[in-house]
Write a protein that holds these residues in place. Sequence first.
Motif, PDB file in Angstrom:
ATOM      1  N   PHE A 431      53.999  33.436  44.652  1.00 25.64           N
ATOM      2  CA  PHE A 431      52.433  34.380  44.938  1.00 25.64           C
ATOM      3  C   PHE A 431      53.236  35.570  44.217  1.00 25.64           C
ATOM      4  O   PHE A 431      54.710  36.437  44.714  1.00 25.64           O
ATOM      5  CB  PHE A 431      52.004  35.070  46.868  1.00 25.64           C
ATOM      6  CG  PHE A 431      51.299  33.964  47.194  1.00 25.64           C
ATOM      7  CD1 PHE A 431      50.041  32.561  46.456  1.00 25.64           C
ATOM      8  CD2 PHE A 431      52.038  33.341  48.555  1.00 25.64           C
ATOM      9  CE1 PHE A 431      49.817  32.206  47.382  1.00 25.64           C
ATOM     10  CE2 PHE A 431      51.290  32.280  49.258  1.00 25.64           C
ATOM     11  CZ  PHE A 431      50.017  31.042  48.745  1.00 25.64           C
ATOM     12  N   ASP A 432      52.244  36.846  43.960  1.00 23.74           N
ATOM     13  CA  ASP A 432      52.581  37.885  43.316  1.00 23.74           C
ATOM     14  C   ASP A 432      52.274  38.796  44.481  1.00 23.74           C
ATOM     15  O   ASP A 432      51.184  39.022  44.628  1.00 23.74           O
ATOM     16  CB  ASP A 432      52.174  38.213  41.821  1.00 23.74           C
ATOM     17  CG  ASP A 432      52.686  37.706  41.083  1.00 23.74           C
ATOM     18  OD1 ASP A 432      53.639  37.848  40.473  1.00 23.74           O
ATOM     19  OD2 ASP A 432      51.460  36.313  40.405  1.00 23.74           O
ATOM     20  N   ILE A 433      53.542  39.871  45.410  1.00 28.31           N
ATOM     21  CA  ILE A 433      53.127  40.722  46.055  1.00 28.31           C
ATOM     22  C   ILE A 433      52.792  42.007  45.813  1.00 28.31           C
ATOM     23  O   ILE A 433      54.168  42.073  45.032  1.00 28.31           O
ATOM     24  CB  ILE A 433      53.773  40.321  47.449  1.00 28.31           C
ATOM     25  CG1 ILE A 433      54.682  41.042  47.770  1.00 28.31           C
ATOM     26  CG2 ILE A 433      53.221  38.987  47.871  1.00 28.31           C
ATOM     27  CD1 ILE A 433      55.738  40.573  48.953  1.00 28.31           C
ATOM     28  N   PHE A 436      46.636  45.860  44.646  1.00 30.34           N
ATOM     29  CA  PHE A 436      45.240  45.723  44.878  1.00 30.34           C
ATOM     30  C   PHE A 436      44.789  46.697  44.454  1.00 30.34           C
ATOM     31  O   PHE A 436      43.298  46.289  44.994  1.00 30.34           O
ATOM     32  CB  PHE A 436      45.208  44.541  46.173  1.00 30.34           C
ATOM     33  CG  PHE A 436      43.856  43.262  45.051  1.00 30.34           C
ATOM     34  CD1 PHE A 436      44.758  42.624  44.167  1.00 30.34           C
ATOM     35  CD2 PHE A 436      42.899  43.224  45.807  1.00 30.34           C
ATOM     36  CE1 PHE A 436      43.370  41.973  43.476  1.00 30.34           C
ATOM     37  CE2 PHE A 436      41.639  42.526  44.997  1.00 30.34           C
ATOM     38  CZ  PHE A 436      42.353  41.301  44.101  1.00 30.34           C
ATOM     39  N   THR A 443      48.076  42.675  48.560  1.00 29.87           N
ATOM     40  CA  THR A 443      47.684  42.030  48.652  1.00 29.87           C
ATOM     41  C   THR A 443      48.580  40.770  48.007  1.00 29.87           C
ATOM     42  O   THR A 443      50.160  41.414  48.322  1.00 29.87           O
ATOM     43  CB  THR A 443      47.574  41.897  46.767  1.00 29.87           C
ATOM     44  OG1 THR A 443      46.846  40.048  46.682  1.00 29.87           O
ATOM     45  CG2 THR A 443      47.362  41.685  45.572  1.00 29.87           C
ATOM     46  N   SER A 445      48.395  37.191  47.825  1.00 27.53           N
ATOM     47  CA  SER A 445      48.356  35.977  45.908  1.00 27.53           C
ATOM     48  C   SER A 445      48.204  36.748  45.258  1.00 27.53           C
ATOM     49  O   SER A 445      48.637  35.844  44.506  1.00 27.53           O
ATOM     50  CB  SER A 445      46.747  35.420  46.791  1.00 27.53           C
ATOM     51  OG  SER A 445      45.859  35.690  46.411  1.00 27.53           O
ATOM     52  N   GLY A 446      48.070  38.026  45.074  1.00 29.88           N
ATOM     53  CA  GLY A 446      47.880  38.435  44.000  1.00 29.88           C
ATOM     54  C   GLY A 446      46.911  38.457  43.109  1.00 29.88           C
ATOM     55  O   GLY A 446      46.822  39.337  41.614  1.00 29.88           O
ATOM     56  N   LYS A 447      45.666  37.392  43.939  1.00 31.97           N
ATOM     57  CA  LYS A 447      44.333  37.722  43.115  1.00 31.97           C
ATOM     58  C   LYS A 447      43.367  37.759  44.219  1.00 31.97           C
ATOM     59  O   LYS A 447      42.237  38.265  43.559  1.00 31.97           O
ATOM     60  CB  LYS A 447      44.167  35.921  43.419  1.00 31.97           C
ATOM     61  CG  LYS A 447      45.022  35.494  42.384  1.00 31.97           C
ATOM     62  CD  LYS A 447      44.822  33.564  42.033  1.00 31.97           C
ATOM     63  CE  LYS A 447      45.689  32.862  41.645  1.00 31.97           C
ATOM     64  NZ  LYS A 447      45.626  31.620  41.163  1.00 31.97           N
ATOM     65  N   THR A 489      57.828  40.132  43.631  1.00 34.56           N
ATOM     66  CA  THR A 489      57.830  42.067  43.575  1.00 34.56           C
ATOM     67  C   THR A 489      57.751  42.800  42.322  1.00 34.56           C
ATOM     68  O   THR A 489      58.975  42.577  41.885  1.00 34.56           O
ATOM     69  CB  THR A 489      58.403  42.719  44.838  1.00 34.56           C
ATOM     70  OG1 THR A 489      60.016  42.378  44.716  1.00 34.56           O
ATOM     71  CG2 THR A 489      58.352  42.236  46.409  1.00 34.56           C
ATOM     72  N   GLY A 491      55.394  44.607  39.135  1.00 35.51           N
ATOM     73  CA  GLY A 491      54.291  45.728  38.613  1.00 35.51           C
ATOM     74  C   GLY A 491      54.571  47.361  39.537  1.00 35.51           C
ATOM     75  O   GLY A 491      55.323  47.952  39.497  1.00 35.51           O
ATOM     76  N   ASN A 494      57.123  48.584  44.513  1.00 38.69           N
ATOM     77  CA  ASN A 494      56.785  47.904  45.445  1.00 38.69           C
ATOM     78  C   ASN A 494      57.608  47.690  46.513  1.00 38.69           C
ATOM     79  O   ASN A 494      59.160  47.710  46.314  1.00 38.69           O
ATOM     80  CB  ASN A 494      57.150  46.429  44.964  1.00 38.69           C
ATOM     81  CG  ASN A 494      55.452  45.397  45.693  1.00 38.69           C
ATOM     82  OD1 ASN A 494      55.328  45.321  46.555  1.00 38.69           O
ATOM     83  ND2 ASN A 494      55.259  44.481  45.049  1.00 38.69           N
TER      84      ASN A 494
END
Length: 605
Positions: A431-433, A436, A443, A445-447, A489, A491, A494
Amino acid sequence: MWRYLFALFIWLKCLFPLASAGLLQPSARHHPDVRRFEIDLTWQNASPDGFERKVILINGQFPGPQLDIIEGDEVEVVVKNSLPVETAIHFHGISQQGTPWSDGVPDVTQRPIQPGQTFIYRWTAVEYGSYWYHGHAHGQISDGLFGAIVIRPAEDRPAPFEKISDSIQGLKKIKQAVSKPTPVFVSDWTHLTSEEYMKAAMESGIDNFCLDSILINGKGSVICKPQDELNSLTRPDQTMLLGNETVTDKGCLPFYLPTVVGDFPIKPEKVPEDVYYNCKPSGGQHEVITVEPADGWASFDFISSASIASFMLSIDEHKMWIYAVDGHYIDPIHVDGTPIPNGNRFSALVKLDKPFRDYTIRVANFASSQLISGFATLRYKGQDGTPKPSNPSMGYNGVNLTTDYVLLDENKIAPYPPSKPAAIADTTYKFDIGFFGAAFRWTVSGKSALNISQDIDPILFDLDGPLATNKNLTFPTKNGTWVDIILKTDGLFNPPHPMHKHSHKVYVIGKGTGQFPWDTVEDAVKEVPQFFNLETPPLVDGFTSPPGSEKEPGWVAIRYEAINPGPFLLHCHVQTHFAGGMGVVMLDGADKLPEVPPEYLKAEF
């Protein structure tokens, strides 16, 4: 005959003592092995830090009364919702073995309890140790909906106390101390209700407002320090984020910094007045914990009920033996201070071998967002008279003040007795936390972001419902299999996230910086074995992800055995992050889900 009846009365009185302040004993035993508690939630005025606001009281008190239980008990908690809004209660760290309908999560395991309704949670105390109950709807933890759970271990439960003292007398006193631990809630507090806070966050585009105070067992004060002192206390992590700015008079990072809100649009005019500036001191009650020095030892269950803050804790002139984490025994670790992430519980033994006087308990926020601390007093009974300040080992900013200071290293927590996970997992989720799409949206799930309390049929009741079938938010596992979850983590900036897995305790088997390009932990171990521990990893229900950014991402890997079928959350315990969507549902044992009892389907008891 009368002598026999009197003896029977005394035996029953010892077994089921009457309620005392802060301790909620069973109201009745409808069955010899059932402990039944009754709690009433009300919305009333209170002034925990000297400022009056609406607070959720539990049986008229804040924090709520302690649930006192013995390992193996069947438990019933009868909740009467006298609030003007819906609610639900989660029993944090309790596995809900065979009773997923009592996990307390709207839309996932139950329908929310509406105003005026009564709901009964039923579960078995298969755990032992320190736990807590709290609201799991609309950020109600930050309104005061929480209380302690102490589950006394069975007599034959192996314990690690011989590693602390090898003398017969010392062990006797240690066992006496741990049989009556003192719960110590460390909390952050704002003068906004949870509803006001979230409304302001969504309208302004800012999710992390200033705190007003730090409470210990629901008591504290608003502390305002001179600007020069705040500037001198600013830590390097904060200086990096501040650039050429200084913290506000409340010790906060200004809300307009790009390092705080990133590239997301904000509306400063929607930030409530006095949230970041205009510190106004006020005095609430001060928590004093009195100990009997003749006992030799005192035992404390430190519980973080923080909404936002991440705490460091120390007791002046006293080291601590951390002997349990998240309820379960560990190999004891001797420390001067310990971090207590949101939701976690750290049980500590403190030797009472100092002069009979007062010593300060210090709780500092170690998150970069704000310089703020709270204080309580450890008081030796029979103190020698003239108060004098104790010597701190940790400063107002959470930084150690002595060269030999020992801080608990969470990576070195090892379960006692020793246990370890399976060598290889059956299923892996990555998962990319993080953020969002907005500063107040998050998020796992990242989605997708998880919205709780939508008044939909819970997943447990409807496997064809909108949340159960959302493949971006609900992830199935098979019963009896081992599951790996890797949280990445990166982006935008974070921060560390204190994550909580409902029902199943997890082994934290790896943590590192950089990307995680591998498909499985097994692949990663072949290339970077130094980042993993599969022999003595921490076994917890709460763990913290490392901070991350585009330049320096991070990751953490957990492993657990899916042995209790049901839909159970994995989410961030920062209340604004969870309210902003930072959660997923692990549909554990999807192939063996139990039949829901009729009274839970209808919410009629």
